[in-house]
Design a protein around this motif. Structure first.
Motif, PDB file in Angstrom:
ATOM      1  N   ILE A 140       3.171  -4.836   9.598  1.00  0.00           N
ATOM      2  CA  ILE A 140       4.439  -4.540   8.946  1.00  0.00           C
ATOM      3  C   ILE A 140       4.127  -3.692   7.729  1.00  0.00           C
ATOM      4  CG2 ILE A 140       6.547  -5.485   7.935  1.00  0.00           C
ATOM      5  CD1 ILE A 140       6.010  -6.407  10.824  1.00  0.00           C
ATOM      6  N   THR A 141       4.588  -2.455   7.729  1.00  0.00           N
ATOM      7  CA  THR A 141       4.336  -1.537   6.613  1.00  0.00           C
ATOM      8  C   THR A 141       5.597  -1.396   5.786  1.00  0.00           C
ATOM      9  OG1 THR A 141       2.697  -0.314   7.901  1.00  0.00           O
ATOM     10  CG2 THR A 141       3.623   0.784   5.969  1.00  0.00           C
ATOM     11  N   LEU A 142       5.457  -1.596   4.472  1.00  0.00           N
ATOM     12  CA  LEU A 142       6.574  -1.419   3.550  1.00  0.00           C
ATOM     13  C   LEU A 142       6.507   0.009   3.025  1.00  0.00           C
ATOM     14  CD1 LEU A 142       6.053  -4.780   1.620  1.00  0.00           C
ATOM     15  CD2 LEU A 142       7.379  -4.378   3.715  1.00  0.00           C
ATOM     16  N   ALA A 143       7.436   0.827   3.464  1.00  0.00           N
ATOM     17  CA  ALA A 143       7.403   2.238   3.087  1.00  0.00           C
ATOM     18  C   ALA A 143       7.400   2.385   1.569  1.00  0.00           C
ATOM     19  CB  ALA A 143       8.595   2.976   3.684  1.00  0.00           C
ATOM     20  N   ALA A 144       6.651   3.356   1.083  1.00  0.00           N
ATOM     21  CA  ALA A 144       6.456   3.536  -0.355  1.00  0.00           C
ATOM     22  C   ALA A 144       7.785   3.627  -1.087  1.00  0.00           C
ATOM     23  CB  ALA A 144       5.628   4.789  -0.616  1.00  0.00           C
ATOM     24  N   ASP A 145       7.871   2.889  -2.172  1.00  0.00           N
ATOM     25  CA  ASP A 145       9.017   2.937  -3.091  1.00  0.00           C
ATOM     26  C   ASP A 145      10.320   2.451  -2.466  1.00  0.00           C
ATOM     27  OD1 ASP A 145       7.349   4.060  -5.116  1.00  0.00           O
ATOM     28  OD2 ASP A 145       7.596   6.026  -4.181  1.00  0.00           O
ATOM     29  N   THR A 146      10.246   1.693  -1.394  1.00  0.00           N
ATOM     30  CA  THR A 146      11.463   1.140  -0.799  1.00  0.00           C
ATOM     31  C   THR A 146      11.580  -0.342  -1.124  1.00  0.00           C
ATOM     32  OG1 THR A 146      10.419   0.568   1.324  1.00  0.00           O
ATOM     33  CG2 THR A 146      11.384   2.770   1.115  1.00  0.00           C
ATOM     34  N   LYS A 147      12.834  -0.824  -1.130  1.00  0.00           N
ATOM     35  CA  LYS A 147      13.118  -2.243  -1.281  1.00  0.00           C
ATOM     36  C   LYS A 147      13.639  -2.766   0.046  1.00  0.00           C
ATOM     37  CE  LYS A 147      14.275  -1.982  -6.222  1.00  0.00           C
ATOM     38  NZ  LYS A 147      15.323  -2.235  -7.255  1.00  0.00           N
ATOM     39  N   ASN A 148      13.065  -3.863   0.504  1.00  0.00           N
ATOM     40  CA  ASN A 148      13.415  -4.429   1.798  1.00  0.00           C
ATOM     41  C   ASN A 148      13.736  -5.916   1.636  1.00  0.00           C
ATOM     42  OD1 ASN A 148      12.567  -2.087   3.732  1.00  0.00           O
ATOM     43  ND2 ASN A 148      10.880  -2.310   2.268  1.00  0.00           N
ATOM     44  N   ILE A 149      14.792  -6.370   2.299  1.00  0.00           N
ATOM     45  CA  ILE A 149      15.249  -7.752   2.181  1.00  0.00           C
ATOM     46  C   ILE A 149      15.456  -8.327   3.584  1.00  0.00           C
ATOM     47  CG2 ILE A 149      17.082  -9.279   1.352  1.00  0.00           C
ATOM     48  CD1 ILE A 149      17.706  -7.122  -0.786  1.00  0.00           C
TER      49      ILE A 149
ATOM     50  N   GLY B  38       5.809  -0.423  -0.716  1.00  0.00           N
ATOM     51  CA  GLY B  38       7.162  -0.853  -1.055  1.00  0.00           C
ATOM     52  C   GLY B  38       7.209  -2.325  -1.383  1.00  0.00           C
ATOM     53  N   SER B  39       8.422  -2.878  -1.407  1.00  0.00           N
ATOM     54  CA  SER B  39       8.595  -4.299  -1.700  1.00  0.00           C
ATOM     55  C   SER B  39       9.361  -4.977  -0.576  1.00  0.00           C
ATOM     56  CB  SER B  39       9.337  -4.501  -3.025  1.00  0.00           C
ATOM     57  OG  SER B  39      10.688  -4.096  -2.921  1.00  0.00           O
ATOM     58  N   LEU B  40       9.135  -6.296  -0.470  1.00  0.00           N
ATOM     59  CA  LEU B  40       9.806  -7.103   0.539  1.00  0.00           C
ATOM     60  C   LEU B  40      10.181  -8.437  -0.081  1.00  0.00           C
ATOM     61  CD1 LEU B  40      10.652  -7.754   3.470  1.00  0.00           C
ATOM     62  CD2 LEU B  40       8.300  -8.543   3.864  1.00  0.00           C
ATOM     63  N   LYS B  41      11.463  -8.786   0.018  1.00  0.00           N
ATOM     64  CA  LYS B  41      11.966 -10.080  -0.423  1.00  0.00           C
ATOM     65  C   LYS B  41      12.418 -10.846   0.809  1.00  0.00           C
ATOM     66  CE  LYS B  41      15.432 -12.282  -3.410  1.00  0.00           C
ATOM     67  NZ  LYS B  41      16.563 -12.038  -4.338  1.00  0.00           N
ATOM     68  N   VAL B  42      11.861 -12.039   0.998  1.00  0.00           N
ATOM     69  CA  VAL B  42      12.089 -12.797   2.220  1.00  0.00           C
ATOM     70  C   VAL B  42      12.556 -14.212   1.869  1.00  0.00           C
ATOM     71  CG1 VAL B  42      11.079 -13.593   4.378  1.00  0.00           C
ATOM     72  CG2 VAL B  42      10.216 -11.529   3.307  1.00  0.00           C
ATOM     73  N   THR B  43      13.571 -14.707   2.591  1.00  0.00           N
ATOM     74  CA  THR B  43      14.056 -16.074   2.393  1.00  0.00           C
ATOM     75  C   THR B  43      14.197 -16.753   3.743  1.00  0.00           C
ATOM     76  OG1 THR B  43      15.337 -15.311   0.478  1.00  0.00           O
ATOM     77  CG2 THR B  43      15.835 -17.503   1.337  1.00  0.00           C
TER      78      THR B  43
ATOM     79  N   VAL C 115       5.419  -8.552  -2.337  1.00  0.00           N
ATOM     80  CA  VAL C 115       6.068  -9.478  -1.413  1.00  0.00           C
ATOM     81  C   VAL C 115       6.515 -10.720  -2.166  1.00  0.00           C
ATOM     82  CG1 VAL C 115       5.789 -10.917   0.640  1.00  0.00           C
ATOM     83  CG2 VAL C 115       4.710  -8.658   0.550  1.00  0.00           C
ATOM     84  N   SER C 116       7.802 -11.036  -2.049  1.00  0.00           N
ATOM     85  CA  SER C 116       8.374 -12.247  -2.634  1.00  0.00           C
ATOM     86  C   SER C 116       8.939 -13.082  -1.498  1.00  0.00           C
ATOM     87  CB  SER C 116       9.481 -11.893  -3.628  1.00  0.00           C
ATOM     88  OG  SER C 116      10.154 -13.048  -4.081  1.00  0.00           O
ATOM     89  N   ALA C 117       8.466 -14.333  -1.383  1.00  0.00           N
ATOM     90  CA  ALA C 117       8.879 -15.167  -0.259  1.00  0.00           C
ATOM     91  C   ALA C 117       9.322 -16.535  -0.747  1.00  0.00           C
ATOM     92  CB  ALA C 117       7.740 -15.320   0.737  1.00  0.00           C
ATOM     93  N   LYS C 118      10.481 -16.972  -0.299  1.00  0.00           N
ATOM     94  CA  LYS C 118      11.007 -18.291  -0.655  1.00  0.00           C
ATOM     95  C   LYS C 118      11.312 -19.061   0.619  1.00  0.00           C
ATOM     96  CE  LYS C 118      14.372 -20.654  -3.611  1.00  0.00           C
ATOM     97  NZ  LYS C 118      14.606 -21.760  -2.675  1.00  0.00           N
ATOM     98  N   GLY C 119      10.820 -20.298   0.681  1.00  0.00           N
ATOM     99  CA  GLY C 119      11.086 -21.123   1.837  1.00  0.00           C
ATOM    100  C   GLY C 119      12.468 -21.733   1.801  1.00  0.00           C
ATOM    101  N   GLY C 120      12.985 -22.068   2.985  1.00  0.00           N
ATOM    102  CA  GLY C 120      14.188 -22.883   3.040  1.00  0.00           C
ATOM    103  C   GLY C 120      13.842 -24.311   2.657  1.00  0.00           C
ATOM    104  N   ASP C 121      14.821 -25.175   2.572  1.00  0.00           N
ATOM    105  CA  ASP C 121      14.576 -26.563   2.188  1.00  0.00           C
ATOM    106  C   ASP C 121      13.457 -27.171   3.033  1.00  0.00           C
ATOM    107  OD1 ASP C 121      16.613 -26.270   0.398  1.00  0.00           O
ATOM    108  OD2 ASP C 121      18.035 -27.576   1.450  1.00  0.00           O
TER     109      ASP C 121
END
Length: 223
Positions: A66-75, A102-107, A131-137
């Motif tokens: 999984i490549t995060l394209a440069a300077d992009t924000k992905n959710i 780039g960046s990736l925020k995952v929940t 990469v920012s990742a938060k688990g569910g309960d």
């Protein structure tokens, strides 16, 4: 279309290892990699909040990148998904590597991790990108869901990783009741926060710590 991917029933299914660049915003659709396919996915500014299941499902994929394209924000947000719902559902044993500029925020959804799976067989590497990742309960940010071990997690290079567990999950490692798995950090910047007796890095509530090796990088862990 046809050989490399298909779209049906609100799901974009990737059928080959041909690099595919994906962008756009949706609350109705999701991405799935076909069984055994070694996917090469470039996220170029996606915002996917699937109500169906995991927004990025590699659960039966081959070794993938999984490549995060440069300077992009992905959710990728599975908070309201009704099916199996890690933010990124990685395959059993086959390595999934996150890289790019780039960046990736995952929940994750309820009882599912932000990035990972629930049987302790995930194999996750993050080598660059933010990469920012938060688990569910009851789940880890990166690793296992409820009662799931962390699997194999490797953080290296210039990766900037922030991971938070939710209600007894580790930041990086096991979900509630799950062992930490095998966690190796050799570079990058890592901040991991557990919840409700979950370790920052290691086991979830009442889960064994696992095997943790830190040989480089800047690491902050709070349990």
């Amino acid at each position: 279309l046809g050989n490399d991917y298909r779209y049906a029933d609100h799901t974009l299914t990737i059928l080959s290892s041909t690099p595919i660049t994906i962008s756009g915003t949706t609350t109705a659709d999701r991405i799935k990699v076909a069984s055994g396919v070694a996917a090469n996915i470039i996220l170029n500014g996606v915002d996917i909040a699937s109500s169906l299941a995991s927004p990025l499902d590699l659960s039966t994929a081959g070794v993938s990148t999984i490549t995060l394209a440069a300077d992009t924000k992905n959710i990728l947000d599975a908070t309201n998904a009704t099916g199996d719902s890690p933010g990124v559902y990685v395959p059993a044993d086959n390595l999934t590597t996150f890289t790019g500029g780039g960046s990736l925020k995952v929940t994750g959804g309820f009882s599912w991790p932000g990035i990972g799976r629930n049987d302790g067989k995930g194999n996750i590497a993050i080598t660059s990108g933010t990469v920012s990742a938060k688990g569910g309960d009851l789940s880890a940010g990166i690793g296992g869901g409820n009662q799931g071990a962390g699997g194999t997690i490797t953080l290296s290079g210039s990766a900037e990783v922030t991971a938070a567990g939710s209600i007894s999950g580790a930041g990086i490692g096991g979900g509630n009741g799950g062992a930490g798995g095998t966690i190796t950090i050799s570079g990058g910047t890592v901040s991991a926060t557990g919840s409700g007796n979950g370790a920052g890095i290691g086991g979830g509530n009442q889960g064994a710590g696992g095997t943790i090796t830190i040989s480089g990088g800047t690491v902050s862990a709070t349990g």
